[in-house]
Write a protein that holds these residues in place. Structure first.
Motif, mmCIF file in Angstrom:
data_model
loop_
_atom_site.group_PDB
_atom_site.id
_atom_site.type_symbol
_atom_site.label_atom_id
_atom_site.label_comp_id
_atom_site.label_asym_id
_atom_site.label_seq_id
_atom_site.Cartn_x
_atom_site.Cartn_y
_atom_site.Cartn_z
ATOM 1 N N TYR A 1 26.021 69.953 24.250
ATOM 2 C CA TYR A 1 24.805 69.684 23.485
ATOM 3 C C TYR A 1 23.622 69.630 24.440
ATOM 4 O O TYR A 1 23.775 69.295 25.625
ATOM 5 N N ASP B 1 18.079 66.373 27.216
ATOM 6 C CA ASP B 1 16.618 66.227 27.266
ATOM 7 C C ASP B 1 16.230 65.931 28.710
ATOM 8 O O ASP B 1 16.076 64.776 29.113
ATOM 9 N N ARG C 1 20.872 65.445 23.039
ATOM 10 C CA ARG C 1 20.370 65.733 21.696
ATOM 11 C C ARG C 1 21.496 66.300 20.845
ATOM 12 O O ARG C 1 22.022 67.383 21.115
ATOM 13 N N ARG D 1 19.731 65.876 14.973
ATOM 14 C CA ARG D 1 18.479 65.105 14.925
ATOM 15 C C ARG D 1 18.571 63.799 15.702
ATOM 16 O O ARG D 1 17.596 63.062 15.795
ATOM 17 N N GLU D 2 19.744 63.518 16.247
ATOM 18 C CA GLU D 2 19.947 62.257 16.959
ATOM 19 C C GLU D 2 19.854 62.460 18.471
ATOM 20 O O GLU D 2 20.152 63.530 19.001
ATOM 21 N N THR D 3 19.463 61.408 19.164
ATOM 22 C CA THR D 3 19.517 61.360 20.624
ATOM 23 C C THR D 3 20.422 60.212 21.027
ATOM 24 O O THR D 3 20.229 59.073 20.587
#
Length: 411
Positions: A164, A167, A213, A216-218
């Protein structure tokens, strides 16, 4: 939806371990693995990973640890004891993980993160109080006089691999954080001089906050590898440091005053904000019941109100090893099914040292320790201590086991 990770016929029992759900679903496997890919000199790991066709003990170990990762198939994994070298991290991903080993499915990680480690970085001080300031890598007590033990800069470092997106702009590292700046720290002030205390770094390797990430979640992947609480004296300098390295994450995930003292390598202060998701991972070198830890070190995480500990990763191989090895293991009070490190029958015996700890609210779907019993064909990947593997620590992979946790995350 589950696929077979491996199957072995044990009497009449078919043993299966589920792999994480396919990409795009809500099942995400987080893992940690101290795979002992450390080498005796700087650059040697890169050399070994550059040509996987060579058949020697070093490449065989690299192929074996890659196969363990392929069998477990984590989506996000922290690697401990991987010498700091960005090129070596790429070579391991391309030449070993992305190539199926012994029929195991290749694992391709589009994202990875590697950063410097305090190991093997000279402090310029006599940190072991032997009367000599050793500043020559590989020489004498150089490792003991470094900010973190290592005979060259970056030995025993870390890598994060992820399927995934990472960031990268939001990553925080805490390599330079001073031990003295932790309120109520356990620095042995009668062992270290005031000048040494002024420069000592808390992290023996580093502490990383790597945001992952997932839709939509971190999820903040909080990674570290505290020093073993041994190899010291009555002052317990390593045990105390291990305790405070573990405490760092306990404070970091607690919003408000508990984390206000923290600053990262770019000067930003504080810890996670209220409600942020996290998974803590790494070889913490601390067992809640047995071993040489100082003052309930790992209980700072296991007993934290924000930590999900309802499901504990376990294996069948751990209890079997305790029975077969005996020795110090027979004096332990902890459940051997939770052990993650095989220290044979020597003190302190096998321990639970490696952890994947999600935040409360992240649903745990499954968890385990990759430690097959000896009747399982995959036990060749853990094996038992043998002089034939002495060049890489005595095991075909590592004296630690991969630990994984499957989480349901809203995508």
């Amino acid at each position: 939806m589950k696929r077979l990770l491996y199957a072995a016929l044990l009497g009449a029992a078919l043993i299966t371990v589920p792999t994480p759900a396919l990409a795009g679903s809500s099942g995400v496997r987080f893992a940690t693995y101290n795979l002992s890919l450390n080498r005796a000199s700087e650059g040697l790991l890169r050399e070994h990973l550059a040509d996987p066709s060579v058949d020697d003990v070093y490449r065989r170990q690299a192929r074996n640890v890659a196969e363990v990762i392929q069998r477990a198939a984590p989506d996000v994994v922290l690697i401990n004891e991987f010498d700091y070298d960005p090129e070596a991290a790429r070579l391991f991903a391309d030449n070993f993980l992305a190539v199926g080993q012994n029929g195991a499915p290749a694992q391709k990680y589009r994202y990875r993160y590697v950063a410097p480690s305090n190991t093997g970085i000279s402090s310029g001080f006599d940190l072991n109080n032997n009367g000599v300031i050793d500043t020559t890598p590989g020489d004498g007590s150089y490792g003991d006089d470094s900010y973190g033990y290592g005979i060259f800069p970056g030995q025993y470092g870390m890598v994060v691999y992820s399927k995934y997106p990472i960031d990268y702009q939001a990553i925080r590292t805490f390599q330079l954080f001073k031990w003295k700046d932790m309120p109520g720290n356990l620095i042995p002030a009668d062992f270290y001089s005031p000048e040494e205390q002024a420069v000592l770094r808390l992290s023996s390797k580093s502490h990383w906050d790597v945001p992952i990430r997932i839709g939509r979640e971190t999820v903040h992947f909080l990674t570290s590898h505290p020093t073993p609480p041994t190899f010291d004296g009555a002052e317990d300098r390593n045990g105390r440091r291990n305790h405070d390295e573990i405490r760092f994450w306990a404070d970091y995930v607690t919003p408000g005053g508990s984390s206000r003292y923290i600053y990262d390598d770019r000067g930003r202060r504080g810890g996670l904000r209220t409600g942020e998701q996290f998974v803590i991972a790494g070889d913490q070198n601390a067992d809640p019941n047995d071993g040489d830890s100082t003052g309930g070190a790992v209980e700072q995480l296991l007993g934290h109100p924000l930590m999900s500990t309802r499901v504990t990763p376990d294996s069948a191989g751990g209890p079997e090893a305790t029975t077969l090895q005996g020795g110090a293991n027979l004096t332990h009070t902890g459940n051997p099914a939770y052990d993650t490190a095989d220290f044979a029958d020597t003190a302190p015996g096998n321990l639970r040292a490696d952890y994947v700890l999600p935040r409360v609210g992240l649903q745990v779907r499954d968890a385990g320790v990759f430690w097959p019993v000896q009747a399982d064909p995959l036990s060749r990947l853990s094996g038992v201590y043998s002089p034939a593997w002495s060049a890489v620590g005595g095991y075909p992979t590592s004296d630690h086991r991969l630990v994984w946790v499957d989480l349901k995350i809203r995508c």
